[in-house]
Write a protein that holds these residues in place. Structure first.
Motif, PDB file in Angstrom:
ATOM      1  N   GLU A 139      47.171  24.817  46.830  1.00 37.46           N
ATOM      2  CA  GLU A 139      47.754  24.330  45.581  1.00 37.46           C
ATOM      3  C   GLU A 139      46.725  24.663  44.310  1.00 37.46           C
ATOM      4  OE1 GLU A 139      48.101  20.178  45.599  1.00 37.46           O
ATOM      5  OE2 GLU A 139      49.913  20.446  47.281  1.00 37.46           O
ATOM      6  N   SER A 140      45.630  24.782  44.564  1.00 38.93           N
ATOM      7  CA  SER A 140      44.505  25.379  43.566  1.00 38.93           C
ATOM      8  C   SER A 140      44.659  26.579  43.272  1.00 38.93           C
ATOM      9  CB  SER A 140      43.316  24.804  43.632  1.00 38.93           C
ATOM     10  OG  SER A 140      42.736  25.313  44.916  1.00 38.93           O
ATOM     11  N   THR A 141      44.872  27.576  44.464  1.00 41.36           N
ATOM     12  CA  THR A 141      44.800  28.716  44.279  1.00 41.36           C
ATOM     13  C   THR A 141      45.491  29.623  43.241  1.00 41.36           C
ATOM     14  OG1 THR A 141      44.251  29.112  46.722  1.00 41.36           O
ATOM     15  CG2 THR A 141      44.964  31.116  45.582  1.00 41.36           C
ATOM     16  N   PRO A 142      46.717  29.336  43.029  1.00 38.30           N
ATOM     17  CA  PRO A 142      47.355  29.694  41.841  1.00 38.30           C
ATOM     18  C   PRO A 142      46.845  29.739  40.466  1.00 38.30           C
ATOM     19  CG  PRO A 142      49.107  28.703  43.144  1.00 38.30           C
ATOM     20  CD  PRO A 142      47.767  28.364  43.737  1.00 38.30           C
ATOM     21  N   LEU A 143      46.294  28.404  40.104  1.00 41.60           N
ATOM     22  CA  LEU A 143      45.591  28.056  39.075  1.00 41.60           C
ATOM     23  C   LEU A 143      44.431  29.150  38.995  1.00 41.60           C
ATOM     24  CD1 LEU A 143      45.788  24.482  38.210  1.00 41.60           C
ATOM     25  CD2 LEU A 143      46.255  26.439  36.661  1.00 41.60           C
ATOM     26  N   LEU A 144      43.397  29.097  39.907  1.00 42.84           N
ATOM     27  CA  LEU A 144      42.406  30.017  39.949  1.00 42.84           C
ATOM     28  C   LEU A 144      42.791  31.482  39.752  1.00 42.84           C
ATOM     29  CD1 LEU A 144      40.534  28.353  43.131  1.00 42.84           C
ATOM     30  CD2 LEU A 144      40.325  27.852  40.610  1.00 42.84           C
ATOM     31  N   GLN A 145      43.788  31.974  40.349  1.00 39.11           N
ATOM     32  CA  GLN A 145      43.899  33.305  40.298  1.00 39.11           C
ATOM     33  C   GLN A 145      44.396  33.635  38.793  1.00 39.11           C
ATOM     34  OE1 GLN A 145      43.707  35.101  43.220  1.00 39.11           O
ATOM     35  NE2 GLN A 145      43.589  36.773  41.656  1.00 39.11           N
ATOM     36  N   HIS A 146      45.193  32.531  38.102  1.00 36.66           N
ATOM     37  CA  HIS A 146      45.667  32.720  36.838  1.00 36.66           C
ATOM     38  C   HIS A 146      44.332  32.881  35.963  1.00 36.66           C
ATOM     39  CE1 HIS A 146      47.211  31.948  32.750  1.00 36.66           C
ATOM     40  NE2 HIS A 146      46.403  30.732  32.691  1.00 36.66           N
ATOM     41  N   TYR A 147      43.264  32.222  36.011  1.00 37.64           N
ATOM     42  CA  TYR A 147      42.114  32.361  35.677  1.00 37.64           C
ATOM     43  C   TYR A 147      41.503  33.592  35.782  1.00 37.64           C
ATOM     44  CZ  TYR A 147      37.225  31.699  34.083  1.00 37.64           C
ATOM     45  OH  TYR A 147      36.136  31.871  33.294  1.00 37.64           O
TER      46      TYR A 147
END
Length: 495
Positions: free
Chosen positions: A47-55
């Motif tokens: 769940e956190s990976t998409p946000l991290l990838q966006h960053y």
């Protein structure tokens, strides 16, 4: 209050036991207390990976001040074995990146993404005492993450103080100077020193010029080469998956031009000479002409907005517009309009909206004041379709800033459209960051300009000695141009 503390020590304690570097930094930079949110555990890794990838896809590429491979190692450490072996810095970096990513995709103050960002910040603050420490590059990186977050949450943090504290720690550690050749550290360590310095430099110049405050250190004190543009593969992650830092270091060059103009204009007794003004404008244009093509698709608009903003700051007089020649006034007017149009384009492109920060909104207001001042003082000049005579110094400049004839034909309509763009941008800033004061001040200052522009205009004819240049050249005296306000565009009748 001065932003000075000796950053070569691990920390410091004063008379009171609760005085620490972290407490001082947070007390200076905090605008409003972070809401006390209920304790929330980290989301599942997937769940956190998409946000991290966006960053990393959108924000890290602009400010690569820490190691991407080391970050993913921290993520692994936090998520494995319940985080038992994770250091405070691992928790801080992960939560701050999640907070920045969440805040960037927020559309309105208080929405779910904004609340999520605040929860990550709230979860990171217990680690502040162990991470926000002077005396190490990691400590500066930790401050920079908080400074980057502050650009997306100005309601809670003051960016200028955070960037200033990072700069102070950087100077105390000597990162503003490359080490002597005989004592150069390992390539990886030297590269990280340079990354951190240039990101601090870019943020300091960007924030200070927008807020019209002094820099944290002078250009004369700096001697740091640009970092390497090649990624280093470590911890099992191939460099193929790392993001190139090359586009970011190109921004350093335009910030150096901006810095030179800003220091000369506002902090030298004689200000910026007319000759230096045109030379710096030429340097900025040459920089833009040499920007790379193989960059993420949003970088061209970032480069263009940096060029326009820098040119505006170079041309803007520190005192009154009477010192600026007629050509400079018309050029300043045109660049203000183009700058607002570039940011408005980001506003209309949903995928690029997370790239916009509160600093862009403050720049928009800053540019709007230049536009309104020039409209008030030289209304007929800047709305005329004729181009004033070029300054004589242009003959000695390789790439002088030129006005396209297309941008002088419909100045009246372009000015109306520009004020509309600024209004929408400031409304967005009010909605997302509660920057209501900027919107209110713009509405107050622009009232007379709106009235003046909406009155039936006269038909402007080119004056004697004026010229048009560019692919849509109109010879002096051959066209009468007037606005069709009902249709929102201009008609041109050839005589």
């Amino acid at each position: 209050m001065t932003r000075s503390v000796n950053a070569t020590s691990r920390d410091f304690h004063g008379i009171q036991s609760d005085t620490s570097y972290a407490n001082l930094l947070l007390s200076l930079s905090l605008v409003e207390p972070i809401p006390k949110l209920s304790s929330q555990s980290l989301p599942a890794r997937h769940e956190s990976t998409p946000l991290l990838q966006h960053y990393f896809d959108n924000l890290f590429t602009q400010m690569p001040f820490f190691s991407e491979t080391n970050f993913w190692t921290s993520v692994d450490t936090v998520y494995q074995a319940g985080g038992r072996f994770a250091k405070p810095s691992d928790h801080w970096f992960l939560r701050l990146v999640l907070a920045i990513a969440s805040a960037s995709i927020s559309h309105q103050s208080g929405d779910s993404s904004h609340q999520q960002a605040l929860s990550w910040i709230s979860g990171a603050l217990p680690f502040a005492e162990d991470v926000l420490r002077p005396g190490s590059i990691v400590g500066i990186q930790a401050i920079l993450l908080l400074a980057q977050y502050s650009l997306f949450d100005p309601k809670h943090f003051r960016a200028w103080y955070l960037v200033g504290m990072a700069a102070r720690a950087l100077v105390d550690l000597g990162l503003h100077q490359d080490p002597p050749s005989e004592v150069l550290p390992a390539d990886e360590h030297l590269d990280m020193r340079r990354r951190v310095f240039h990101c601090v430099y870019c943020m300091d110049r960007g924030v200070s010029t927008t807020l019209e405050r002094t820099f944290s250190f002078s250009d004369d004190s700096v001697n740091v080469a640009l970092p390497s543009t090649s990624g280093s593969a470590s911890t099992g992650r191939s460099h193929i998956f790392l993001h190139s830092s090359k586009p970011a270091w190109k921004i350093v060059e335009i910030r150096e031009i901006l810095s030179s103009a800003y220091q000369s204009k506002y902090f030298n007794i004689d200000g910026l000479s007319l000759e230096s003004t045109w030379v710096l404008c030429s340097r900025a244009q040459e920089w833009f002409d040499n920007t790379p093509n193989n960059v993420p698709n949003y970088f061209p608009i970032l480069y263009k907005s940096e060029l326009l903003y820098t040119t505006i700051m170079i041309l803007s007089p520190s005192q009154d517009y009477s010192r600026l020649c007629d050509y400079g006034k018309v050029l300043l007017f045109d660049r203000c309009i183009q700058y607002a149009a570039e940011l408005h384009h980001i506003l209309e492109t949903r995928n690029w909206l997370p790239l916009m920060t509160s600093l862009d909104i403050r720049r928009t207001y800053q540019v709007s004041r230049r536009l309104l001042d020039i409209l008030q003082q030289d209304h007929e000049l800047v709305l005329s379709p004729s181009v004033p005579v070029l300054p004589s110094i242009f003959h000695d400049i390789a790439k002088p800033p030129m006005l396209e004839a297309c941008n002088t034909v419909n100045c009246h309509g372009r000015a109306i459209e520009c004020l509309g763009h600024i209004q929408k941008l400031l409304e967005f800033g009010s909605m997302k960051w509660e920057l209501n004061d900027l919107l209110e001040r713009f509405q107050q200052y622009s009232a007379s300009a709106w009235k003046q522009l909406m009155d039936p205009p006269v038909a402007y004819l080119p004056g004697p000695g004026a010229y048009m240049a560019g692919p849509c050249t109109i010879l002096p005296g051959t066209a009468t141009v007037y606005p069709d306000l009902t249709l929102g565009h201009y008609n041109s009748n050839t005589r």
